[in-house]
Design an enzyme around this catalytic site. Structure first.
Site, short mmCIF file in Angstrom:
data_model
loop_
_atom_site.label_atom_id
_atom_site.label_comp_id
_atom_site.label_asym_id
_atom_site.label_seq_id
_atom_site.Cartn_x
_atom_site.Cartn_y
_atom_site.Cartn_z
N SER B 49 -0.79 -4.12 -11.49
CA SER B 49 0.20 -4.85 -12.29
C SER B 49 1.23 -5.58 -11.44
O SER B 49 1.98 -6.40 -11.97
CB SER B 49 0.95 -3.89 -13.22
OG SER B 49 0.06 -3.06 -13.89
N ALA B 50 1.31 -5.25 -10.17
CA ALA B 50 2.20 -5.94 -9.25
C ALA B 50 3.68 -5.71 -9.54
O ALA B 50 4.52 -6.55 -9.26
CB ALA B 50 1.90 -7.44 -9.22
N ILE B 51 3.97 -4.54 -10.11
CA ILE B 51 5.36 -4.25 -10.47
C ILE B 51 5.99 -3.36 -9.39
O ILE B 51 5.40 -2.36 -8.96
CB ILE B 51 5.42 -3.48 -11.82
CG1 ILE B 51 4.58 -4.15 -12.89
CG2 ILE B 51 6.88 -3.31 -12.26
CD1 ILE B 51 4.92 -5.58 -13.19
N HIS B 53 8.24 -0.88 -9.43
CA HIS B 53 8.91 0.00 -10.40
C HIS B 53 10.24 0.49 -9.85
O HIS B 53 10.36 0.76 -8.65
CB HIS B 53 8.02 1.19 -10.73
CG HIS B 53 6.75 0.81 -11.43
ND1 HIS B 53 6.72 0.49 -12.77
CD2 HIS B 53 5.49 0.66 -10.98
CE1 HIS B 53 5.47 0.19 -13.10
NE2 HIS B 53 4.71 0.28 -12.04
N VAL B 176 -16.21 4.08 7.06
CA VAL B 176 -16.27 5.32 7.84
C VAL B 176 -17.23 6.28 7.15
O VAL B 176 -17.09 6.59 5.97
CB VAL B 176 -14.86 5.95 7.94
CG1 VAL B 176 -14.93 7.28 8.68
CG2 VAL B 176 -13.90 4.99 8.62
N LYS B 254 2.14 4.82 -18.85
CA LYS B 254 3.11 3.75 -19.07
C LYS B 254 2.63 2.70 -20.06
O LYS B 254 3.41 1.96 -20.61
CB LYS B 254 3.44 3.08 -17.73
CG LYS B 254 4.22 3.99 -16.80
CD LYS B 254 4.79 3.26 -15.61
CE LYS B 254 3.76 2.92 -14.55
NZ LYS B 254 3.48 4.00 -13.60
N ARG B 315 -7.56 2.90 -10.42
CA ARG B 315 -6.49 3.76 -9.90
C ARG B 315 -7.08 5.02 -9.27
O ARG B 315 -7.98 5.62 -9.86
CB ARG B 315 -5.57 4.21 -11.03
CG ARG B 315 -4.96 3.12 -11.87
CD ARG B 315 -4.27 3.78 -13.06
NE ARG B 315 -3.63 2.83 -13.95
CZ ARG B 315 -4.24 2.23 -14.97
NH1 ARG B 315 -5.51 2.46 -15.20
NH2 ARG B 315 -3.58 1.40 -15.75
N ILE B 340 -2.46 8.20 -3.95
CA ILE B 340 -1.41 7.18 -4.06
C ILE B 340 -1.75 6.26 -5.23
O ILE B 340 -2.24 5.15 -5.05
CB ILE B 340 -1.26 6.37 -2.74
CG1 ILE B 340 -1.21 7.28 -1.52
CG2 ILE B 340 -0.04 5.47 -2.82
CD1 ILE B 340 0.05 8.07 -1.34
C1 LIG Z 1 -4.56 -0.87 -12.83
C2 LIG Z 1 -3.55 -0.52 -11.80
C3 LIG Z 1 -2.21 -0.84 -11.98
C4 LIG Z 1 -1.26 -0.51 -11.04
N1 LIG Z 1 0.01 -0.96 -11.18
C5 LIG Z 1 0.91 -0.73 -10.21
C6 LIG Z 1 2.20 -1.27 -10.26
O1 LIG Z 1 2.52 -2.05 -11.16
N2 LIG Z 1 3.10 -0.93 -9.32
C7 LIG Z 1 2.79 -0.11 -8.32
O2 LIG Z 1 3.66 0.19 -7.52
N3 LIG Z 1 1.55 0.40 -8.20
C8 LIG Z 1 0.60 0.09 -9.11
N4 LIG Z 1 -0.66 0.57 -8.99
C9 LIG Z 1 -0.96 1.46 -7.90
C10 LIG Z 1 -1.21 0.74 -6.60
O3 LIG Z 1 -2.07 -0.34 -6.80
C11 LIG Z 1 -1.84 1.71 -5.63
O4 LIG Z 1 -1.07 2.86 -5.59
C12 LIG Z 1 -1.93 1.15 -4.24
O5 LIG Z 1 -2.50 -0.11 -4.22
C13 LIG Z 1 -2.72 2.10 -3.39
O6 LIG Z 1 -2.88 1.55 -2.12
P1 LIG Z 1 -3.77 2.29 -1.06
O7 LIG Z 1 -3.65 1.52 0.15
O8 LIG Z 1 -3.37 3.71 -1.02
O9 LIG Z 1 -5.22 2.25 -1.68
P2 LIG Z 1 -6.25 1.02 -1.75
O10 LIG Z 1 -5.58 -0.23 -1.99
O11 LIG Z 1 -7.32 1.42 -2.67
O12 LIG Z 1 -6.80 0.96 -0.29
C14 LIG Z 1 -7.74 1.87 0.22
C15 LIG Z 1 -8.67 1.14 1.12
O13 LIG Z 1 -9.49 2.06 1.79
C16 LIG Z 1 -10.76 1.49 1.96
N5 LIG Z 1 -11.74 2.56 2.18
C17 LIG Z 1 -12.17 3.46 1.29
N6 LIG Z 1 -13.11 4.25 1.85
C18 LIG Z 1 -13.27 3.84 3.11
C19 LIG Z 1 -14.11 4.25 4.18
N7 LIG Z 1 -14.97 5.25 4.07
N8 LIG Z 1 -14.01 3.60 5.36
C20 LIG Z 1 -13.15 2.55 5.48
N9 LIG Z 1 -12.36 2.13 4.51
C21 LIG Z 1 -12.40 2.76 3.33
C22 LIG Z 1 -10.95 0.76 0.66
O14 LIG Z 1 -11.94 -0.26 0.80
C23 LIG Z 1 -9.59 0.21 0.39
O15 LIG Z 1 -9.40 -1.11 0.87
C24 LIG Z 1 -1.64 0.22 -9.91
C25 LIG Z 1 -2.98 0.53 -9.73
C26 LIG Z 1 -3.93 0.12 -10.62
C27 LIG Z 1 -5.36 0.34 -10.33
#
Ligand SMILES: Cc1cc2nc3c(=O)[nH]c(=O)nc-3n(C[C@H](O)[C@H](O)[C@H](O)COP(=O)(O)OP(=O)(O)OC[C@H]3O[C@@H](n4cnc5c(N)ncnc54)[C@H](O)[C@@H]3O)c2cc1C
Lengths: 341, 484
Positions: B49-51, B53, B176, B254, B315, B340
């Protein structure tokens, strides 16, 4: 820079506007046609099929019009993109040759053509793989670049270009599984089915829509479904069809970004600028013509409208000149009388 | 062949991983980021959602609450430093009846306990003034002025590019699949490739549990993939909402929101449905209906005919309900940043600092670098033509006439922008990579006029045939050979 008449867009509408304005009293050297692309001609350049005016191909018609405009001495600038137009008719233009330009015009014609509507309007389920593209894009890949966007294609939508691209894919050695249209009848004239589908054994299915896309990286299949009278999918008619490309053509909207930014009133129904009978928009001295004004059914109608717009703009400029002269006369008469006193 | 050695390897180039790399790049240690996808932001970070919060949602005392409030406070500084679009537009949670009002009061108290500033319950008259299009049935709202919006992948690109400019190595299409020990090192392998590091940070989003399994560790919770679907509206409907508008939350979360985006569109969504596959980012007809109805509850007159695209994100929902950021008990130096889920984007700046604190405690020596590039790249923040002032545009065109060649007219993207994106530290070598960095193809016509131009420029700049150009991954070629 100053110019009497600036025409934005060099498709058939822009070219005919220019030619007609010149024929009706505007000095050709006072006319400037601006074109964003490398070549003049607009969408005609990708239309290698015939059926334009006296059965010319699109490219032939374009080259005739370009020759005529240039022959008269109308200035044409390619690679020149209009970024914006102000209410007092100052155009901001960028061009790799001339840089960042401001052009003050006395009259402007918006002949920017139209855009294909995006797939979003259809809200098809599934992921966003490669191999899903608009009919216009497919036409440019095939006709201008010589590449196939797919070899086994489903077409959704029934505009002229949907039928024409189906035929082209077939001619180039691809397979077209079917053309489907969510409504009960084709959007384009029925003659296109006779010309483009029947001879090539391409099935046309009305009341059918693509309801799902399979494949994550490259499209692998689509789900096609029959629709009921209300346009809702009839679930039991769902059918999975393997394909490597989906070409969509869900209609056009006038290209009005410049118009919106300039503050023109846009009509809700046509999605083009609101105009008076002489095609003048809600900004005085700015006219709209061709598909930028309203989506036309055929090229003939665009050319007819554009010829009229050329005449109207010539009249407008003449009126402006007359008013200016009168004002000058009045002023000088006024001055004269002052002098006497 | 000797395996390249690092101090830290981060698994996952989502916002958690890249933000951590960004913070680490200030110190003189050697870091690598490995990513399964072809680009930064291949997971949850790409579609959400790009919010930003404000921080009233998370339960008092949780890690989520702590890091959300802090992350939200840090967002302004980081986005200004790196030239990322961010707008503190504020959020509104609307209520329709007295039960909702009670819940809003509860949220307000919770927010205040969490440290959120400026929370206020407003009445109908003020709400109607702030949001002329909101449902007439909405009687109250909780207003959070510190909430904001940001472009999630642009934020990830910015921090990734900054860290790459400061010496961090990025490995893409590096999934990985094995982790071994070699003395004090962890050897992080993908197929036949391997790199090693003393410390590993597991930032694999939905797949963090699978990474934990590779070292025979078990996270104390499960990660459930929950998909959220969206519709994006044309810029002509960009004024539908001025703030991020939610309805009063219920047990399902939410709920569906209507919000402006930093690029001037309106976003509608998400729903929350558990899916079988963590990679299922497809949209469904039913889902789109669900969010359309949700959006109409907030703005009854919303013009859903102006939808220009639909998409979905997954998510990484932890059954425990909280972020889990800890050093593995079994494997020293192996740090999990798992579970996360939302608000993981808003929290990212604080999450990364939290991770670095753990790294320090685990023994990593972090000394500030003497030579540090503070901008995206050594050439600055790579401003797009669209964002430039008139004077900047004139200058850009004078220096490089390709800034005067229009590629995407919907979003005013020039060839100069595209070429710049292709040659930056993390090269945009596919059509979608260029799209997310420049916005070429994100407008009204969704690339039907510019995709082939972008493909031609990529082919030219990388010296490949246009038929080799990819949409996003190695199996997503745009074209299928030549015509007859
Ligand atoms: C529908 C939706 C709405 C949301 N709205 C909001 C919001 O409005 N505001 C907010 O703050 N948050 C929001 N979030 C949450 C937020 O998007 C996430 O918490 C955040 O993007 C998580 O980031 P991350 O880097 O932990 O995970 P990811 O962005 O998932 O990154 C993990 C990365 O690890 C890689 N990976 C996985 N396995 C392996 C492997 N074996 N080897 C190498 N690489 C690997 C994946 O390819 C991926 O690129 C929302 C999420 C969703 C899905």
């Amino acid at each position: 820079m100053k110019k009497k008449l600036v025409i934005i867009g060099s498709g058939p509408s822009g070219l005919v506007c220019g030619i007609s304005a010149a024929k009706n009293g505007v000095e050709p050297k006072d006319i400037l046609i601006l074109e964003r692309e490398k070549e003049l001609g607009g969408t005609l350049n990708q239309c290698i099929h015939n059926g334009f005016m006296e059965n010319l191909t699109g490219t032939e018609l374009a080259s005739n019009l370009i020759k005529a405009a240039k022959g008269m001495g109308i200035e044409c600038m390619t690679n020149a993109c209009v970024l914006s137009l102000s209410k007092d008719k100052v155009l901001t233009v960028i061009s790799p040759e001339s840089g960042y330009l401001k052009i003050q015009a006395e009259a402007v014609i918006l002949a920017t053509g139209c855009r294909e509507q995006s797939r979003g309007v259809l809200s098809i389920g599934g992921a966003r793989p490669a191999g899903v593209l608009s009919a216009g894009a497919a036409q440019r890949y095939i006709n201008l670049k010589g590449y196939m966007p797919g070899r086994k294609t489903v077409v959704v939508g029934s505009t002229e270009i949907a039928f024409i691209i189906a035929r082209r894919i077939k001619i180039e050695g691809g397979t077209v599984i079917c053309v489907c249209e969510p409504k009960g009848a084709p959007l384009a004239d029925k003659k296109y089915i006779k010309e483009c589908l029947t001879p090539f054994n391409i099935p046309f299915r009305t009341m059918h829509n693509v309801t799902k896309i399979y494949g994550k990286e490259r499209i692998e299949a689509v789900e096609i479904c029959q629709l009921d009278k209300k346009g809702k999918p009839i679930k039991k008619t769902k059918e999975k069809i393997e394909c490597d490309s989906l070409v969509y053509s869900c209609g056009y909207t006038p290209d009005v970004d410049i118009a919106i930014e300039a503050g023109m009133v846009i009509k809700r129904d046509t999605k083009g600028p609101r105009t008076k009978r002489n095609n003048e928009t809600t900004i005085s001295g700015v006219f709209a013509s061709g598909n930028a004004h309203i989506i036309h059914k055929s090229i003939d109608k665009i050319i007819k409208e554009s010829a009229g717009v050329g005449i109207n703009v010539a009249k407008f400029l003449q009126r402006q000149a007359n008013e200016l002269k009168e004002k000058e006369n009045e002023d000088s008469a006024h001055n004269d009388s002052e002098d006497k006193e | 062949m000797s395996t390249k050695a690092y101090d830290v390897v981060i698994i996952g180039a989502g916002i958690t991983g890249t933000m951590t790399a960004f913070q680490l790049a200030k110190y003189s240690i050697k870091t690598a980021v490995v990513e399964a996808g072809i680009d930064v932001a291949s997971g949850s970070t790409r579609a959400n959602s790009a919010i930003v919060h404000a921080g009233y949602d998370a339960k008092e005392g949780t890690l989520k609450a702590l890091l959300n409030v802090k992350g939200c406070e840090m967002m302004s500084q980081i986005t200004t430093q790196l030239g990322v679009h961010y707008k503190k537009c504020g959020s509104l949670v609307i209520g329709f009846n007295n039960r909702d009002l009670e819940e809003l009061e509860r949220l307000k108290t919770r927010g205040e306990t969490n440290g959120v500033k400026g929370l206020r319950i407003i009445k109908r008259a003020e709400l109607a003034k702030m949001e002329p299009n909101v449902s007439k049935d909405a009687k109250f709202a909780l207003y959070a002025p510190s909430a904001g919006i940001v472009c999630p992948y642009d934020l990830a690109y910015a921090v990734a590019e900054n860290s790459a400019s400061n010496g961090t190595d990025y490995y893409f299409e590096y999934k990985v699949d094995k982790i071994e020990r070699d003395g004090e090192y962890y050897v992080v392998c993908s197929e036949d490739k391997a790199i090693k590091a003393k410390y590993v940070i597991n930032a694999a989003g939905c797949y963090a549990d699978e990474i934990a399994k590779l070292i025979n560790d078990d996270l104390p919770f499960e990660i459930i993939p929950r998909r959220g679907e969206y519709m994006l509206l044309d810029k002509c409907e960009g004024k539908t909402a001025k703030h991020t508008i939610f309805v009063t939350p219920n047990e399902k979360g939410k709920g569906i929101l209507v919000s402006p985006t930093v690029d001037g569109n309106t976003i509608v969504g998400p729903n929350a449905n558990i899916v079988d596959s963590k990679a299922d980012t497809g949209v469904t007809e039913e889902g789109l209906d669900e969010i359309a109805n949700g959006a109409r509850r907030i703005v009854p007159q919303i013009n859903l005919k102006a939808v220009i695209t639909t998409f979905a994100g997954v998510r990484p929902t932890p059954t425990s309900g909280d972020f889990y950021i800890q050093e593995s008990e079994k494997c020293k130096g192996f740090i999990h940043a798992a579970g996360i889920e939302s608000p993981g984007l808003a929290s990212a700046p604080a999450v990364s600092e939290y991770v670095i604190d753990i790294l320090k405690k685990a023994g990593a020596k972090l000394n500030k670098k003497r030579k540090y590039i503070a901008t995206r790249t050594k050439d600055g923040n790579c401003k797009l033509f669209y964002d430039m002032t008139e004077a900047e545009r004139r200058k850009a065109i004078k220096e490089d006439p390709r800034y005067a060649i229009m590629v995407c007219r919907c979003e005013t993207v020039t060839e100069g922008d595209v070429v710049n994106a292709i040659h930056r530290p993390i090269s945009a070598h596919t059509v979608d990579m260029v799209k997310r960095r420049t916005r070429a193809g994100m407008g009204r016509c969704q690339g039907s006029h510019c995709r082939e131009k972008v493909a031609e420029i990529i082919a030219r700049e990388l010296n490949i045939d246009i038929s080799e150009v990819l949409k996003f991954s190695s199996n997503s070629k745009l074209l299928m050979g030549k015509t007859k």
